[in-house]
Design a protein around this motif. Sequence first.
Motif, PDB file in Angstrom:
ATOM      1  N   ASP A  79      29.749  33.287  44.179  1.00 59.91           N
ATOM      2  CA  ASP A  79      29.070  32.434  43.200  1.00 59.91           C
ATOM      3  C   ASP A  79      28.970  33.126  41.843  1.00 59.91           C
ATOM      4  OD1 ASP A  79      28.725  30.199  44.773  1.00 59.91           O
ATOM      5  OD2 ASP A  79      26.662  30.669  45.330  1.00 59.91           O
ATOM      6  N   VAL A  80      28.684  34.411  41.839  1.00 64.06           N
ATOM      7  CA  VAL A  80      28.605  35.149  40.575  1.00 64.06           C
ATOM      8  C   VAL A  80      29.979  35.203  39.914  1.00 64.06           C
ATOM      9  CG1 VAL A  80      28.178  37.413  39.540  1.00 64.06           C
ATOM     10  CG2 VAL A  80      26.568  36.474  41.198  1.00 64.06           C
ATOM     11  N   ALA A  81      31.006  35.488  40.695  1.00 65.38           N
ATOM     12  CA  ALA A  81      32.363  35.569  40.140  1.00 65.38           C
ATOM     13  C   ALA A  81      32.796  34.232  39.542  1.00 65.38           C
ATOM     14  CB  ALA A  81      33.349  36.007  41.219  1.00 65.38           C
ATOM     15  N   ALA A  82      32.408  33.137  40.177  1.00 61.47           N
ATOM     16  CA  ALA A  82      32.823  31.804  39.723  1.00 61.47           C
ATOM     17  C   ALA A  82      31.906  31.213  38.659  1.00 61.47           C
ATOM     18  CB  ALA A  82      32.883  30.856  40.921  1.00 61.47           C
ATOM     19  N   ALA A  83      30.781  31.843  38.391  1.00 60.73           N
ATOM     20  CA  ALA A  83      29.756  31.272  37.506  1.00 60.73           C
ATOM     21  C   ALA A  83      30.255  30.940  36.115  1.00 60.73           C
ATOM     22  CB  ALA A  83      28.556  32.211  37.411  1.00 60.73           C
ATOM     23  N   ASP A  84      31.195  31.723  35.591  1.00 61.26           N
ATOM     24  CA  ASP A  84      31.683  31.462  34.236  1.00 61.26           C
ATOM     25  C   ASP A  84      32.944  30.607  34.228  1.00 61.26           C
ATOM     26  OD1 ASP A  84      33.522  33.252  35.163  1.00 61.26           O
ATOM     27  OD2 ASP A  84      33.285  34.703  33.550  1.00 61.26           O
ATOM     28  N   GLY A  85      33.340  30.116  35.391  1.00 61.00           N
ATOM     29  CA  GLY A  85      34.498  29.230  35.472  1.00 61.00           C
ATOM     30  C   GLY A  85      35.823  29.941  35.629  1.00 61.00           C
ATOM     31  N   THR A  86      35.826  31.273  35.565  1.00 58.86           N
ATOM     32  CA  THR A  86      37.051  32.047  35.681  1.00 58.86           C
ATOM     33  C   THR A  86      36.799  33.278  36.535  1.00 58.86           C
ATOM     34  OG1 THR A  86      37.672  31.389  33.445  1.00 58.86           O
ATOM     35  CG2 THR A  86      38.855  33.248  34.390  1.00 58.86           C
ATOM     36  N   ILE A  87      37.689  33.535  37.469  1.00 58.94           N
ATOM     37  CA  ILE A  87      37.604  34.764  38.245  1.00 58.94           C
ATOM     38  C   ILE A  87      38.701  35.692  37.743  1.00 58.94           C
ATOM     39  CG2 ILE A  87      37.787  35.805  40.543  1.00 58.94           C
ATOM     40  CD1 ILE A  87      36.616  33.250  41.687  1.00 58.94           C
ATOM     41  N   THR A  88      38.281  36.806  37.144  1.00 61.46           N
ATOM     42  CA  THR A  88      39.238  37.751  36.590  1.00 61.46           C
ATOM     43  C   THR A  88      39.926  38.530  37.712  1.00 61.46           C
ATOM     44  OG1 THR A  88      37.670  39.591  36.412  1.00 61.46           O
ATOM     45  CG2 THR A  88      37.787  38.041  34.537  1.00 61.46           C
ATOM     46  N   GLU A  89      40.994  39.210  37.353  1.00 65.10           N
ATOM     47  CA  GLU A  89      41.721  40.021  38.335  1.00 65.10           C
ATOM     48  C   GLU A  89      40.810  41.101  38.930  1.00 65.10           C
ATOM     49  OE1 GLU A  89      45.468  43.081  38.387  1.00 65.10           O
ATOM     50  OE2 GLU A  89      45.561  41.370  37.020  1.00 65.10           O
TER      51      GLU A  89
END
Length: 122
Positions: A79-89
Amino acid sequence: MVAVSAADENIRTSELVRIQASVNHLPVFADYDINRMKEVSQTVFSLFEQEDGLDALFGLIRDNLPERLFETAYALACDVAAADGTITENENRMLEEIRYELSLDRLHAAAIERGARARHQT
């Protein structure tokens, strides 16, 4: 949650809001002392600066988190990784490391990831 947010060295407001909301509202944090958030964050940042810090971090997690909450921890990290709409490498690699370190079943992890993606879809 803090480790995933810090993984890309760019802690976004949306990630901090997600962490705060989770700690404030989820039953798993009912007995958690909110004043520990700063200490926990500083510990994660400090470990990230050390050569074997990631191993130490996962050792702390495994020592202090009951196994029954491993999937919950992974769901919160997603959920934290997806919170900003983008999951970085880097966030994706951190999630992979969490899956591995917590010995999560790949199928269960995929379902958790899909749920996070669905919740944060714009």
